[in-house]
Write a protein that holds these residues in place. Structure first.
Motif, short mmCIF file in Angstrom:
data_model
loop_
_atom_site.label_atom_id
_atom_site.label_comp_id
_atom_site.label_asym_id
_atom_site.label_seq_id
_atom_site.Cartn_x
_atom_site.Cartn_y
_atom_site.Cartn_z
N ALA A 14 0.83 -1.20 0.00
CA ALA A 14 0.00 0.00 0.00
C ALA A 14 0.87 1.26 0.00
O ALA A 14 2.02 1.24 0.47
N PRO A 15 0.36 2.37 -0.55
CA PRO A 15 1.12 3.63 -0.52
C PRO A 15 1.51 4.02 0.91
O PRO A 15 0.75 3.77 1.86
N VAL A 16 2.67 4.62 1.04
CA VAL A 16 3.20 4.98 2.36
C VAL A 16 3.34 6.50 2.46
O VAL A 16 3.83 7.15 1.52
N ASP A 17 2.90 7.02 3.56
CA ASP A 17 3.11 8.44 3.87
C ASP A 17 4.58 8.61 4.28
O ASP A 17 5.01 8.11 5.32
N GLY A 100 14.10 4.94 1.24
CA GLY A 100 13.74 3.55 1.01
C GLY A 100 13.84 2.71 2.27
O GLY A 100 12.96 1.88 2.55
N ALA A 101 14.90 2.91 3.04
CA ALA A 101 15.04 2.16 4.29
C ALA A 101 13.95 2.52 5.28
O ALA A 101 13.41 1.65 5.97
N ALA A 102 13.59 3.79 5.35
CA ALA A 102 12.53 4.22 6.27
C ALA A 102 11.20 3.62 5.87
O ALA A 102 10.43 3.15 6.72
N GLU A 103 10.89 3.61 4.57
CA GLU A 103 9.63 3.03 4.11
C GLU A 103 9.59 1.53 4.35
O GLU A 103 8.55 0.98 4.71
N ARG A 104 10.73 0.86 4.17
CA ARG A 104 10.77 -0.58 4.40
C ARG A 104 10.47 -0.89 5.87
O ARG A 104 9.66 -1.78 6.17
N ARG A 105 11.12 -0.17 6.75
CA ARG A 105 10.87 -0.39 8.18
C ARG A 105 9.40 -0.13 8.52
O ARG A 105 8.78 -0.89 9.26
N LEU A 271 14.20 -13.73 3.90
CA LEU A 271 12.83 -14.22 4.07
C LEU A 271 11.92 -13.15 4.65
O LEU A 271 10.70 -13.20 4.45
N SER A 272 12.48 -12.21 5.39
CA SER A 272 11.70 -11.09 5.90
C SER A 272 11.77 -9.99 4.85
O SER A 272 12.69 -9.17 4.82
N THR A 273 10.81 -9.97 3.93
CA THR A 273 10.85 -9.11 2.76
C THR A 273 9.55 -8.32 2.63
O THR A 273 8.64 -8.45 3.45
N LEU A 274 9.45 -7.55 1.56
CA LEU A 274 8.22 -6.83 1.24
C LEU A 274 7.41 -7.58 0.17
O LEU A 274 6.49 -7.03 -0.42
N ASP A 275 7.75 -8.84 -0.05
CA ASP A 275 7.08 -9.65 -1.07
C ASP A 275 5.91 -10.42 -0.45
O ASP A 275 6.13 -11.34 0.36
N PRO A 276 4.66 -10.11 -0.80
CA PRO A 276 3.51 -10.82 -0.22
C PRO A 276 3.54 -12.33 -0.49
O PRO A 276 3.13 -13.12 0.37
N ALA A 277 4.03 -12.73 -1.67
CA ALA A 277 4.06 -14.16 -2.00
C ALA A 277 4.97 -14.94 -1.05
O ALA A 277 4.66 -16.07 -0.64
N THR A 278 6.11 -14.34 -0.70
CA THR A 278 7.03 -15.00 0.24
C THR A 278 6.36 -15.17 1.59
O THR A 278 6.45 -16.24 2.22
N TRP A 279 5.69 -14.13 2.06
CA TRP A 279 5.02 -14.23 3.36
C TRP A 279 3.87 -15.23 3.32
O TRP A 279 3.66 -15.97 4.29
N ARG A 280 3.13 -15.28 2.24
CA ARG A 280 2.04 -16.25 2.15
C ARG A 280 2.58 -17.68 2.24
O ARG A 280 2.01 -18.54 2.92
#
Length: 374
Positions: A14-17, A100-105, A271-280
Motif C-alpha cells: 500500500a502507498p506509504v506516507d 527507502g530504508a525508512a519506508e521498508r521499516r 525471508l523477511s521481505t516486502l514480497d507478499p508471496a514470500t510471506w504467504r
C-alpha cells in the motif's frame, strides 16, 4: 502466526506516507534501535564526496587540456555536465537510501501489526542455537518479525562474515525460528533441491555420513535426514509419514534443523521481505508444520529416563513405542535429551576436499613450472 488464507499483506504494498515513515524511523533512533543502520549510508556519502573532490578535479584537468590545448580558459561544458550528473546521482542515491530504508521499516512494522505480530529492526549476535548462528564474526539479524501465539515464531534475515581483508566473505541467510514444546534430538533435513554442484550440500557445515538415515517413500528425494547415532527409532517416531508429507509439500525448498527446543528453516536469501508471496508461503509452511508439532511434544528420551534415578526405566514410552494410554499409567519421564543426542557430529565435505586438493596441486604445478622455466 495467522493462517495463510487470512493474513493481511496490504501494508507491504500500500502507498506509504513518507512523513509518517520518517517519523517512525526517528522514533526508533530515539529508542536506540537504529544505532548502526546509518553507517552504510554515511560511508556511501563519504565515498561519493571523495569522488567529487578528488576524481572530478583530475578529470577537469584532463578535459581542460584536451579542449583548450593547454590554455587556462574556463572549464569545458562537458566537465560541467559530467559534474552535475555525478553529483545528482550521489545525492539521489543517498536520499533514496534514507527514504527507502525508512519506508521498508514502516511497511514491515505495519504488516506485523496487521497480523498480530511485532517487528524489530534487529540485534547483533542473536542467541540462537542453530548451526548458522555460531559461525564467523560480525553476526547480525535484521527485520525480525515475531509472533507469540500459538507459539513463538521469528522470521528474520541474518548475515555473518568469515575471513578478513581480501579474503573476507559475507554470508547471508533468511531463517524462520519456531519454539518447540519440548527439547528434541539434534536432527537436520538437508534439502536436496537447493544443493550445489555435484550434489554438494547448501549447508555451511557438514555432518558425519554415519548419521544419515534413509526414510520410507520418496522422502529421500527431497531431504537428506541426519540424526545422532542410536536415535534412528526416535527419528522414525518423529517423522511419521504424515509429518514427512507436510515437509515435502511445504518446506522442500528449505533446509531444516531441529536443535534443543527449536526448529529452524533456512534459505540462502532474505525471508523477511516486502514480497507478499514470500510471506504467504511462510505462513502456510509454519501452519502446516505447527499442526503436527503436538505429537512431537509427547516424545521423551528413554536414555535420559534411565540416567535419572527418580524416573522409571520403562518410562521412555514415546521413543520405545508404548501407546499413549499405557504410558500415562507410568511415571512420567523427564523432559530433555541425553547428551549423546544433543548434537550431531560434524563431518568432512568430500567436495571441499577435492577442491582443496586441486588448489594445492595447481600451486605445486605453478612452483615447479617456475623452477624449470628459470
Amino acid at each position: 502466526m495467522t493462517d495463510a488464507t487470512t493474513f493481511d499483506p496490504t501494508p507491504l504494498t500500500a502507498p506509504v506516507d513518507r512523513k509518517a515513515a520518517q517519523a517512525f524511523s526517528a522514533q526508533l533512533r530515539r529508542e536506540g534501535k537504529l544505532s548502526g543502520t546509518l553507517v552504510p549510508i554515511i560511508v556511501f556519502a563519504l565515498v561519493g564526496a571523495a569522488f567529487l573532490f578528488i576524481a572530478v578535479p583530475v578529470f577537469a584537468t584532463v578535459a581542460s587540456s584536451m579542449f583548450s590545448r593547454g590554455s587556462s580558459g574556463p572549464l569545458p561544458l562537458l566537465f560541467v555536465v559530467f559534474f552535475l550528473i555525478v553529483a545528482s546521482f550521489i545525492v539521489g542515491a543517498v536520499v533514496r537510501a534514507f527514504g527507502g530504508a525508512a519506508e521498508r521499516r514502516y511497511r514491515l512494522d505495519r504488516f506485523a501489526r496487521a497480523n498480530g505480530m511485532t517487528w524489530h529492526p534487529g540485534i547483533d549476535n542473536p542467541a540462537l542455537p542453530g548451526m548458522i548462528f555460531d559461525l564467523g564474526h560480525d553476526r547480525e539479524s535484521r527485520d525480525l518479525v515475531r509472533a507469540q501465539n500459538p507459539r513463538f515464531v521469528e522470521v528474520g534475515n541474518y548475515r555473518y562474515e568469515t575471513g578478513s581483508g581480501k579474503n573476507k566473505q559475507t554470508h547471508r541467510w533468511g531463517y524462520v525460528a519456531v519454539r518447540l514444546d519440548t527439547p528434541l534430538p539434534h536432527m537436520v533435513l538437508d534439502a536436496v533441491g537447493n544443493n550445489g554442484l555435484f550434489g554438494a550440500s547448501n549447508l555451511p557445515v557438514t555432518f558425519g555420513r554415519g548419521q544419515r538415515l534413509s526414510l520410507e517413500g520418496d522422502f529421500d528425494r527431497h531431504f537428506a535426514l541426519y540424526c545422532p547415532e542410536g536415535y534412528e527409532r526416535d527419528a522414525l517416531y518423529l517423522f511419521t509419514p504424515d509429518v514427512m508429507a507436510r515437509f515435502i509439500d511445504n518446506a522442500a525448498a528449505l533446509d531444516v534443523e531441529i536443535i534443543d527446543d527449536w526448529l529452524f528453516l533456512y534459505a540462502r536469501r532474505d525471508l523477511s521481505t516486502l514480497d507478499p508471496a514470500t510471506w504467504r508461503w511462510l505462513f502456510a509452511t509454519v501452519a502446516a508444520i505447527d499442526d503436527k508439532l503436538a505429537q512431537w511434544a509427547r516424545w521423551r528420551d528413554e536414555r535420559l529416563a534411565a540416567e535419572t534415578p527418580s524416573a522409571a526405566p520403562t518410562a521412555g514410552a514415546a521413543a520405545s513405542g508404548i501407546p499413549g494410554e499405557a504410558s500415562a499409567l507410568l511415571t512420567p519421564p523427564p523432559v530433555g535429551v541425553a547428551r549423546e543426542g544433543r548434537r550431531l557430529r560434524r563431518g568432512f565435505s568430500w567436495v571441499g576436499g577435492v577442491i582443496a586438493v586441486l588448489a594445492i596441486a595447481w600451486w605445486l604445478l605453478t612452483v615447479v613450472t617456475d623452477i624449470f622455466v628459470r
